[in-house]
Each structure stands twice: as C-alpha cells, then as structure tokens.
Design an enzyme around this catalytic site. Structure first.
Site, PDB file in Angstrom:
ATOM      1  CB  SER A   1      -0.869   0.002   1.262  1.00  0.00           C
ATOM      2  OG  SER A   1      -1.475   1.258   1.432  1.00  0.00           O
TER       3      SER A   1
ATOM      4  CE1 TYR B   1      -4.295  -1.735   4.981  1.00  0.00           C
ATOM      5  CE2 TYR B   1      -3.448   0.486   4.634  1.00  0.00           C
ATOM      6  CZ  TYR B   1      -3.901  -0.718   4.113  1.00  0.00           C
ATOM      7  OH  TYR B   1      -3.971  -0.911   2.764  1.00  0.00           O
TER       8      TYR B   1
HETATM    9  P1  NAD Z   1     -11.034  -6.465  -1.081  1.00  0.00           P
HETATM   10  O1  NAD Z   1     -11.644  -6.413   0.283  1.00  0.00           O
HETATM   11  O2  NAD Z   1     -11.911  -6.251  -2.247  1.00  0.00           O
HETATM   12  O3  NAD Z   1     -10.217  -7.799  -1.230  1.00  0.00           O
HETATM   13  C1  NAD Z   1      -9.458  -8.367  -0.182  1.00  0.00           C
HETATM   14  C2  NAD Z   1      -9.805  -9.847  -0.091  1.00  0.00           C
HETATM   15  O4  NAD Z   1      -8.986 -10.442   0.916  1.00  0.00           O
HETATM   16  C3  NAD Z   1     -11.251 -10.089   0.286  1.00  0.00           C
HETATM   17  O5  NAD Z   1     -11.895 -10.906  -0.668  1.00  0.00           O
HETATM   18  C4  NAD Z   1     -11.170 -10.770   1.641  1.00  0.00           C
HETATM   19  O6  NAD Z   1     -12.199 -11.730   1.866  1.00  0.00           O
HETATM   20  C5  NAD Z   1      -9.803 -11.413   1.585  1.00  0.00           C
HETATM   21  N1  NAD Z   1      -9.285 -11.688   2.937  1.00  0.00           N
HETATM   22  C6  NAD Z   1      -9.323 -10.910   4.032  1.00  0.00           C
HETATM   23  N2  NAD Z   1      -8.781 -11.549   5.067  1.00  0.00           N
HETATM   24  C7  NAD Z   1      -8.390 -12.759   4.652  1.00  0.00           C
HETATM   25  C8  NAD Z   1      -7.770 -13.875   5.265  1.00  0.00           C
HETATM   26  N3  NAD Z   1      -7.447 -13.855   6.580  1.00  0.00           N
HETATM   27  N4  NAD Z   1      -7.490 -14.958   4.538  1.00  0.00           N
HETATM   28  C9  NAD Z   1      -7.819 -14.995   3.219  1.00  0.00           C
HETATM   29  N5  NAD Z   1      -8.427 -13.981   2.584  1.00  0.00           N
HETATM   30  C10 NAD Z   1      -8.706 -12.861   3.298  1.00  0.00           C
HETATM   31  O7  NAD Z   1      -9.889  -5.351  -1.063  1.00  0.00           O
HETATM   32  P2  NAD Z   1      -8.876  -4.901  -2.205  1.00  0.00           P
HETATM   33  O8  NAD Z   1      -9.001  -3.453  -2.369  1.00  0.00           O
HETATM   34  O9  NAD Z   1      -8.979  -5.750  -3.380  1.00  0.00           O
HETATM   35  O10 NAD Z   1      -7.501  -5.133  -1.429  1.00  0.00           O
HETATM   36  C11 NAD Z   1      -6.509  -6.037  -1.826  1.00  0.00           C
HETATM   37  C12 NAD Z   1      -5.179  -5.648  -1.199  1.00  0.00           C
HETATM   38  O11 NAD Z   1      -4.809  -4.368  -1.653  1.00  0.00           O
HETATM   39  C13 NAD Z   1      -5.175  -5.597   0.308  1.00  0.00           C
HETATM   40  O12 NAD Z   1      -3.991  -6.151   0.807  1.00  0.00           O
HETATM   41  C14 NAD Z   1      -5.225  -4.126   0.600  1.00  0.00           C
HETATM   42  O13 NAD Z   1      -4.648  -3.771   1.816  1.00  0.00           O
HETATM   43  C15 NAD Z   1      -4.410  -3.586  -0.561  1.00  0.00           C
HETATM   44  N6  NAD Z   1      -4.679  -2.172  -0.829  1.00  0.00           N
HETATM   45  C16 NAD Z   1      -5.882  -1.774  -1.297  1.00  0.00           C
HETATM   46  C17 NAD Z   1      -6.085  -0.438  -1.532  1.00  0.00           C
HETATM   47  C18 NAD Z   1      -7.384   0.047  -2.051  1.00  0.00           C
HETATM   48  O14 NAD Z   1      -7.556   1.261  -2.105  1.00  0.00           O
HETATM   49  N7  NAD Z   1      -8.311  -0.789  -2.425  1.00  0.00           N
HETATM   50  C19 NAD Z   1      -5.086   0.491  -1.287  1.00  0.00           C
HETATM   51  C20 NAD Z   1      -3.867   0.049  -0.799  1.00  0.00           C
HETATM   52  C21 NAD Z   1      -3.659  -1.278  -0.565  1.00  0.00           C
END
Ligand code: NAD
Length: 704
Positions: A581, A594
């Site tokens: 991130s 986080y």
């Molecule tokens: P999302 O919530 O759509 O997807 C994350 C997925 O991880 C979900 O389907 C959830 O069920 C799964 N998950 C959570 N805990 C889990 C566990 N213990 N075991 C297995 N699966 C688990 O979110 P996203 O935006 O697609 O995020 C994906 C990654 O990107 C994350 O690591 C998030 O921190 C990072 N990220 C996202 C953003 C953003 O703006 N969306 C920004 C920076 C970083």
C-alpha cells in the site's frame, strides 16, 4: 483392488441414444452433426478429438443448381462430441474421385493431401483431414470411424484377426495396421467391394470403421459392434485379476494425495526443462489397478498402440520404480532427476534408431506420462487441458492393454511405425501451424484474496496471458462467485479455488499442497489478501492491532514461506508479488496498525528478494492507493470513515481522490493487475526487491 471388468471400463454396455422423433426434424447435414455428437458424447465410443464421421449427400451447385454429390466429412481438428456443421469439410465427390488419377503409389501418399483443397465444394474453409480418403473411398453414403477401447483391445491383440472373425464372422472384417492415408483408403475400397455383406472393419492397432445406407443404421451398427466386443472381452476377463494382480500396495487416499503433492513440483521442475509445463494427477481405480500391478513392468515399455494415443502420450510412459512414501525430500530430487535423465536418453535413442533422412528434428525428450506404483499417474504438457487429455488417453491405453492382455497377448505398435507417425511430416506441419503460446502459458499463479477487487482483477489479467490460476479467499461465498465467473470466461481447466485463512498456518500449508496437485506447482504468488482499518493510536485496541499484523504481516509471511518452499522444490525460479500500500511508505494519521503491518510487508519482500535471488526467485511490491471501484475494503464503514475525514458524501470520494492525485486520475483494480502482470512475467526478469507505486502520483510516496 477394484473389480476387474468394471474398472477397465470395458464391461458396461452402450445403449443407443438415437431419438427418431428428433431425427425426423433434422436436415441431412444436421443429422450428421447429431449422429457425430451422439458418438462423441460417450468416451467408450471414441476418445477426445478421435474418430471422424461422414455423409455423402446430394446438394445443388450454388451457380447452376445442378445436383452435386458432396461428402461432408469431419475436418482437421475438433471433437465429435461438440462438432458443429462448420467442423465438417465438404468435398465434391466427382472431383475427389479424380484424385486417384494423380495417385501413383504409397511413395506419394503425403503429396495427394495437397490435392484435397482442390475438391472443396462451396467456399468452405474447413481443411480436409488425412482420414478423408478412408471415408471417400468407401462406397456407402454414411461412414463412422471411431476408436473404442473395447475394439482397440482386439485390434492390439497378437491374434486380433482371429478374434475379430470369432466374434463377428463375415460381418466385420480385419485389415492389418497401415498408417492413415490414400493407400489405406484403397485397401478399404477393395475390402468393401470384395465383401458386400460386411458392415464394417477393424483396423489393426487402430480402430473401427462401419458403414450403412442410413445415418441411423450407421450409428446403430457402431454401437452394436462395440457392444459385441465389450461382451466378448468381459467374458474373457471374468475371474482373472487385472494385470496379473497387485504387486505393490496402493497408498490410502489421503497419503496418496500427500505423496503426489510432494512429487508433483519436483517432477514438474524436471520436465519443464526448456518450456514451462502444467501437470495433472489421476488416481482413479483403472490407473491404480495398472500402476500397482505385476504386469506393469512388462506392459508399460511395450508402449501404446493407437496413434491417437501416443501422439498425446508419447510412445512409452516413464515408470518410476521408487517407494515414494519412504523417500524424504533430500533423496527424492536426485532419484527423480536420474529417472528423467534416463528417460530422455532412452527417447533420444528411439529417435536416433528410427529417424529418416528427412525427419524433423528431435522434439522435447521429456516424458508426458509418469506412472508411480502405489500412487497414480502424472501427466505434463504446455497447458492444463493438454495435460489432462494426455492422462485421459493413457487411461484409454490402460483399458486397451487390460482387455488385450486378459483375452490374448497385447502387442504395441512396432517402434518404426510409431516413429513414422510421431515424426510424420504432415504432423510436423500441423505443429508448425500452431499459434505461438501466450506469455504465461505453462505458468501457475496463486492469488490470495482472489475474491476481492484487486485479487479478482489480477486473476483475470494472469488468466488472460495464459496462466493457470488458483484463487483463495477466506470469504467462501465470494470465492465461489469469483470461481464461477473465472471458469465462465477462461474454462474449467485453468481455474482452481481453495478457501483459506492466510493467518492459519495449517490451512496455508494445505493450500499449497492443493495448488501443487491442481496444476503441478507454482511460478507466481500474488500475496494480496487484506483488510483496512482506521483508529487513532489511543483508540487502537490490541485486538485491532493484532488483526492487522495477523492478516497483513503474518499472512504474507505464511503464504510466501510456503510459496518459497514450493518454488525451491521445483527449482525453476519464480516471482512473488506483494500487494502492499502507499501506506507502507507514507504514514497516515489514524491508521497505525494498518500502516505498520503494510510497512512490514515491504521489508519482508526485501528479505525474500535477498534469499530468493540465488534460486531465481524474485520478490517485488506493488503499492496501490485509493482503489475504490470493485474493492470490498471500500464498502460500508471504511468508505464512510474516509468520507467523514474529508467532509464529503461517500459517493464523492472518487472525485476527492482524483483531485488529490498528481495526475488527476482514479486508480482501478485493473491498473494494479497490470503492474502485477509486469512483475509476474518475464518482462521484469531482471527486477527484484523493487517497489512500483500505482497511485496516479503521490509525491510523499516517491521511493528514495
Ligand atoms: P477487497 O476487500 O476487495 O479484497 C481483499 C480480499 O482479501 C477479500 O476478498 C477478503 O475476503 C480477503 N481476505 C481478508 N482476510 C483474509 C484472510 N485472513 N485470509 C484470506 N483472505 C482474506 O480489497 P482490495 O481493495 O482488493 O484489497 C486487496 C489488497 O490491496 C489488500 O492487501 C489491501 O490492503 C491492498 N490495498 C488496497 C487499496 C485500495 O484502495 N483498495 C489500497 C492500498 C492497498
């Protein structure tokens, strides 16, 4: 050990599926499609992609309207089970009959193939196959050619001709092995002329031809002939143990799968020399009967008989004479390496012995089929469907050997004949025409959090480039939904879904075992499963802190450790991509848990890059920022909190983030997936330990 005849798949009788009510509504061409689909629907009638059908029908000439006799015959490629009308080549029979004038004997058999396009009726682009003369020279309107295991079992018996006579009398004849082509067509023509009462013929080491005046008659003759062969074989198999009875005890199912999961990546690494391959594992009863049997050692080296089989499986499998359950990791690699090296040397020997002056260069010398006593069968190919189908073909070959050796003595095709088919210049031309594979073909990726916004977009991107993808997620219903969508767009063969909690060591270990079994190993790990949370430092509970550390730091550690182990076992490098991130680089207020956990991910990736480099394992990081569309993190509470922080309505957040970015752009899951693809593929083969921000520009996140 399973009951002999049932497991061989040769004992259940076929039933006619002909629906006369439906048939009456179909045009003659559609009836041919119907008949073909019925035949192809049952793998006991013909193997995938094997066999062909034809009908000679009256058609009006498109210019003059004058009647023309047109042969509709299954064209090159495709499968009878799913063929549509456009899968058939159309030849003007008057022109086809004149090919005979140009044919001067077996030496120019391959040359006449170039004449078939000159016989095309209409503007049909479907190429006629090399089996075309076998249909065209049989003077009956409808002809079926199929490869049933029960018939090939007779065709591959040393006394196949006598057995054919015993079962069928004068109704079904026998022609000795001959490579498909015009000469075999002439042999069939003579046979039909000399045996007006015959309804078909068995071709030695090959398959069955049947013919009739009606489409229904042709289909039902095929079914009846196969049933008579099945009945005869079942009578001769009765009471005899399969393949001489067991010599090796089969492992219990759980142990079998665990052993297979351990062997798979090592085997895959070894056979992927030169080109990445995907694996398929099969431990069905028919396979286990064979690999655990006394006769395995004698039968396997004889090779498969039907050309359709060995073009997919190579003439001989590799039999691993090891007690796989007793070897530990250290012993396993040198043992398997030695066995594969011996197979390659043996294959080279076969090539050198049989090559002709104009033979194409030797092809991949690695085994396609690997049999492990007590465990099962592994097959490898450039893609999953081909690996699976190679396994199905070897099961056909097992059924054939079982039937033949129970009723008579099994005989493989002579080595030189097999070579001439395998290295046939027409086969080579077909291979040369195959489109170049996609960049990730043969590669296997695993995406954690694959049901989420970024994970699903990443899975789609990697699938689009040809990879096989395992998605895993803690949310089972979202995972099922994602799996259904990916299977719909990319097919069952290349998608697997495994529920997992990345914080649970045991389920993570199981996950990688499943991945090894599903596709053979792992080349690309995308560690992405995550959450978001916000709270001022003083309000951050230990539980909230721990949850972030567990999922984002420990979870990334657990999956990358298992991926690392698997990649090392395969010894063919790999690429690990962390979705961290912007907050891993830039601290944000009210998100200490986080931000800290995300920063840990980056440092872990660097450690992986350091330790992985000597093994060709790369580790890189993609930093997203503000990916709202599709992300479940941005649903509900988190979105409301962020909107509150900016004092805007939740729906206006997209605009807030666009304006906050340097480039005034929103970032989408597909943008993150693009960066992942770069790190996953060879495009970044010389990059490790790197960070790529995908945030539409955010100056505080500039790396330095
Ligand atoms: P999302 O919530 O759509 O997807 C994350 C997925 O991880 C979900 O389907 C959830 O069920 C799964 N998950 C959570 N805990 C889990 C566990 N213990 N075991 C297995 N699966 C688990 O979110 P996203 O935006 O697609 O995020 C994906 C990654 O990107 C994350 O690591 C998030 O921190 C990072 N990220 C996202 C953003 C953003 O703006 N969306 C920004 C920076 C970083």
């Amino acid at each position: 050990m399973a009951d002999h005849a049932i497991a061989s798949g040769l004992s259940r009788l076929l039933t006619s599926s002909w629906d006369e009510g439906l048939a009456e509504t179909l045009s003659p061409q559609d009836l041919l499609v119907y008949r073909s689909n019925l035949l192809g629907a049952d793998k006991r009638i013909t193997n995938f992609g094997g066999g062909n059908t034809s009908s000679k029908l009256g058609m009006p000439d498109p210019l003059t309207g004058a009647p023309v006799e047109v042969m509709w015959v299954k064209g090159s490629g495709g499968d009878l089970g799913s063929i549509r009308l456009d899968g058939f080549a159309t030849l003007d029979m008057a022109r086809f009959r004149s090919v005979r004038q140009a044919y001067a004997g077996p030496d120019m058999e391959d040359d006449v193939v170039a004449l078939y396009p000159h016989c095309t009726f209409g503007l049909n682009p479907r190429a006629a196959s090399i089996d075309t003369p076998l249909h065209g020279l049989i003077d009956y309107p409808h002809v079926d050619h199929v490869h049933p295991d029960a018939i090939i079992a007779i065709a591959a018996s040393v006394d196949g001709e006598a057995i054919t006579r015993e079962i069928f009398g004068d109704e079904i004849g026998w022609l000795p092995w001959r490579r498909p082509g015009f000469e075999l067509g002439l042999m069939l023509e003579r046979f039909v002329r000399d045996n007006p009462g015959a309804r078909g013929v068995i071709l030695g080491s090959h398959g069955l031809f049947t013919w009739a005046h009606t489409q229904r008659g042709c289909y039902e003759t095929t079914v009846e002939v196969i049933n008579r062969a099945i009945t005869w074989l079942a009578e001769h198999e009765a009471g005899k143990p399969a393949f001489g009875g067991p010599a090796v005890e089969m492992l219990a199912p759980k142990q079998r799968r665990a052993t297979a999961a351990r062997l798979m990546p090592i085997l895959r690494g070894l056979v992927s020399e030169g080109r990445a391959k995907v694996g398929h594992f099969d431990d069905q009863a028919a396979v286990l009967d064979f690999v655990c049997s006394r006769d395995l050692a004698a039968l396997a080296p004889l090779g498969t008989s039907c050309p359709d089989h060995f073009l997919r499986t190579k003439i001989r499998p590799l039999v691993l004479e090891i007690d796989a359950s007793r070897l530990d990791g250290e012993d396993l690699l040198p043992t398997l390496r030695q066995a594969i090296a011996a197979y390659r040397a043996d294959y080279l020997g076969y090539y050198e012995r049989c090559r002709r002056p104009d033979s194409p260069p030797v092809r991949d010398t690695n085994p396609v089929v690997i049999l492990v006593p007590g465990v099962g069968m592994f097959t490898f190919a450039a893609d999953k469907a081909t690996a699976r189908i190679a396994g199905e073909f070897y099961v056909n070959a097992i059924n054939v050997m079982r039937g033949a050796s129970a009723a008579s003595t099994y005989a493989g095709l002579p080595e030189q004949e097999a070579f001439d088919i395998e290295y046939w210049l027409l086969e080579e031309a077909k291979l040369q025409r195959l489109p170049k594979g996609k960049p990730l073909e043969g590669r296997i990726a695993l995406v954690t959090g694959g049901a989420g916004g970024i994970g699903l977009a990443t899975a789609r991107r990697l699938l689009g480039e040809g990879a096989c993808v395992v998605i895993c997620d803690i949310d089972r219903s979202a995972l099922r939904e994602a799996e259904t969508a990916l299977v719909k767009s990319h097919g069952r063969d290349r998608v697997a879904a495994v529920p997992v909690d990345v914080t649970d060591e045991r389920t993570v270990i199981t996950l990688f075992g499943e991945a090894a079994l599903a596709f053979g190993g792992l080349d690309i790990l995308v560690s992405n499963a995550g959450i978001a949370s916000a709270a001022p430092l003083e309000d951050t509970s230990l539980e909230l802190w721990q949850r972030n550390i567990d999922i984002l730091a420990t979870g990334y550690f657990l999956v990358s450790r298992e991926a690392f182990r698997l990649m090392k076992a395969q010894a063919r490098g790999g690429s690990i991509v962390f979705i961290a991130s912007k907050n891993a680089l830039v601290a944000s207020p009210n998100a200490s848990a986080y931000c800290t956990a995300k920063a840990a991910e980056i440092q872990l990736a660097r450690c992986l890059a350091l330790e992985g480099a000597p093994h060709g394992i790369r580790a890189n990081v993609v930093n997203p920022d503000a990916v709202l569309r599709g992300s479940r993190i941005w649903e509900g509470e988190w979105r409301a909190q962020r909107a509150g922080a900016y004092n805007v309505a939740p729906d206006d957040l997209d605009e807030v983030y666009r304006q906050r970015s340097m480039l005034k752009l929103n970032v989408f899951p597909e943008d993150i997936a693009e960066a992942v693809y770069f790190f996953a593929s060879d495009l970044s083969a010389k990059s490790t330990g790197n960070i790529l921000n995908v945030d539409a520009g955010h100056a505080p996140a500039f790396t330095r």
